[in-house]
Structures are given as structure tokens and as C-alpha cells.
Write a protein that holds these residues in place. Structure first.
Motif, PDB file in Angstrom:
ATOM      1  N   MET A   1      31.847  29.363  44.444  1.00  0.00           N
ATOM      2  CA  MET A   1      32.360  30.300  45.452  1.00  0.00           C
ATOM      3  C   MET A   1      32.895  31.571  44.818  1.00  0.00           C
ATOM      4  SD  MET A   1      34.283  27.596  48.022  1.00  0.00           S
ATOM      5  CE  MET A   1      34.969  28.892  49.046  1.00  0.00           C
TER       6      MET A   1
ATOM      7  N   SER B   1      24.100  29.605  54.220  1.00  0.00           N
ATOM      8  CA  SER B   1      24.848  28.899  53.186  1.00  0.00           C
ATOM      9  C   SER B   1      23.931  28.478  52.034  1.00  0.00           C
ATOM     10  CB  SER B   1      25.521  27.662  53.792  1.00  0.00           C
ATOM     11  OG  SER B   1      26.120  26.863  52.793  1.00  0.00           O
TER      12      SER B   1
ATOM     13  N   PHE C   1      30.942  34.264  50.733  1.00  0.00           N
ATOM     14  CA  PHE C   1      31.525  32.985  51.129  1.00  0.00           C
ATOM     15  C   PHE C   1      32.603  33.190  52.190  1.00  0.00           C
ATOM     16  CE2 PHE C   1      29.652  30.845  47.387  1.00  0.00           C
ATOM     17  CZ  PHE C   1      29.274  29.667  48.005  1.00  0.00           C
TER      18      PHE C   1
ATOM     19  N   SER D   1      32.774  23.498  43.007  1.00  0.00           N
ATOM     20  CA  SER D   1      32.652  24.226  44.280  1.00  0.00           C
ATOM     21  C   SER D   1      33.422  25.535  44.217  1.00  0.00           C
ATOM     22  CB  SER D   1      33.164  23.356  45.437  1.00  0.00           C
ATOM     23  OG  SER D   1      32.399  22.185  45.570  1.00  0.00           O
TER      24      SER D   1
END
Length: 211
Positions: free
Chosen positions: A144, A115, A151, A140
Motif C-alpha cells: 500500500m 484493486s 489505495f 500489505s
């Protein structure tokens, strides 16, 4: 490591010596509540700029290692587990060492590193002006969107790991999760630690009493 295993029950104790789903789940909630100030601080710093996000990655990883590896090795559990009166030990009844503490966290560590690397790649692609103009949730989503396939892989891998942990925990008599099998550990109720030592290693206790 698992040649000697603790019994499912100990004579004279009617209670289950192993920590069940309820106490383990409660310990996770307590751990989350304990680290909320750190999480809020990191989220705040991440929101300042793209560069600030970079600066929080290493401290965030180090905090996770301290919380999930050092504390269990040093004290037999995270703060949440200790508050709930449960403790991590080896399947043979001995206290865990660095090896067991690391192996218990190894899969989550791999997911966290994946991650973090993915986040670095996305941050390098991000337009700082666009990033700064977005709200917290939108930021966020924006990051992504820069690597959607990776992801998605991370999300699927995390979900598979989490669900497998719960399923395995609920379907074996010693209440071991997958990471317990990986590390050769169990989680027991702390009030029974002395009794477990008496049953598993009576000779050692006799030698200590003589000395």
C-alpha cells in the motif's frame, strides 16, 4: 424491466415477503464462512513470494465471478442466501438472468478490477527481498505504501459504496440495496415464491395447468 413491479404486500400473507436487513446480513456472514478456506489458501499462496501473488490474481477474479454471478443466475442466490431461505428475483417477479446477475455485481466487479490492477502495479514496484522478509500484515502495508494515493481512492470508493448500500437498503419498503436498483431486482423469502407467481402471472399458471 421495472414497468411491472411486485406489490409491497400480498393478500393473505401477514409476513413481509421481502428479505430484510437481518437475513441479508446473515447471508453475507454465511457466504464469508463458506469461502474462508479459499481466502486462507489465497493468503497462504500470496505469502510465498511476489510471483506467487501474481498467479493468484486471475483465479481469485474467476472465483468471484463464479460465486457472485454464476451461482445467483443458476440458483437464485449465493449459498448464504439459499441457506437463509431468501432468493433473488426481478422486480417483476421473474427469475433473474445473466443480465441481472452481472449488473448486481457490476460495481463490486469494477472495484475488484481496480484493486487488482493497483496490486499488479505495486507488485511490479516491490522489492522481492524486502517483501519476503516482512510478516503478512507488514507485506500489505508495504504494498500500500508503494501507491498510497490510489489505495486511498480505492478505500474511499469502497466505503462510499458499502455505506450507500446499507442506507438505501434500510430506507425503502422493498428492502432493495443500490445494486438491486441497478439490476432491477429484489430479494424475497423463498417460501413465498409460488404465491408471488400466482399473483403476478395467473394466466401463465392457468396455461400450464391446461397443458
Amino acid at each position: 424491466m421495472e414497468n411491472i413491479q411486485m406489490p409491497l404486500q400480498i393478500e393473505g400473507i401477514n409476513d413481509n415477503i421481502y428479505a430484510g436487513f437481518g437475513s441479508r446480513f446473515a447471508s453475507l456472514i454465511l457466504d464469508f464462512l463458506i469461502v474462508i478456506p479459499v481466502v486462507i489458501l489465497i493468503l497462504y499462496l500470496n505469502g510465498l513470494s511476489v510471483n506467487a501473488f501474481f498467479y493468484t490474481l486471475i483465479p481469485n477474479l474467476l472465483f468471484g465471478l463464479w460465486f457472485q454471478i454464476y451461482l445467483p443466475k443458476k440458483y437464485g442466490g449465493t449459498p448464504g442466501k439459499l441457506i437463509m431461505g431468501i432468493k433473488i428475483i426481478q422486480i417483476n417477479g421473474k427469475p433473474i438472468d445473466w443480465k441481472e446477475a452481472f449488473l448486481r455485481h457490476s460495481v463490486l466487479l469494477v472495484l475488484t478490477l481496480f484493486s487488482s490492477i493497483l496490486m499488479v502495479v505495486c507488485l511490479l514496484k516491490a522489492d522481492e527481498t524486502v517483501y519476503n522478509d516482512l510478516g503478512w500484515i507488514q507485506r500489505s502495508q508495504y504494498l500500500m505504501s508503494l501507491s498510497p494515493i490510489f489505495f486511498l481512492i480505492y478505500t474511499w470508493a469502497s466505503n462510499i459504496w458499502i455505506y450507500s448500500e446499507f442506507i438505501v437498503l434500510l430506507t425503502n419498503p422493498r428492502k432493495r440495496a443500490v445494486h438491486d436498483y441497478i439490476a432491477g431486482t429484489v430479494i424475497v423469502k423463498q417460501i413465498y415464491i409460488d404465491r408471488i407467481n400466482e399473483i403476478m402471472y395467473p394466466n401463465e399458471l392457468s396455461d400450464n395447468n391446461i397443458n
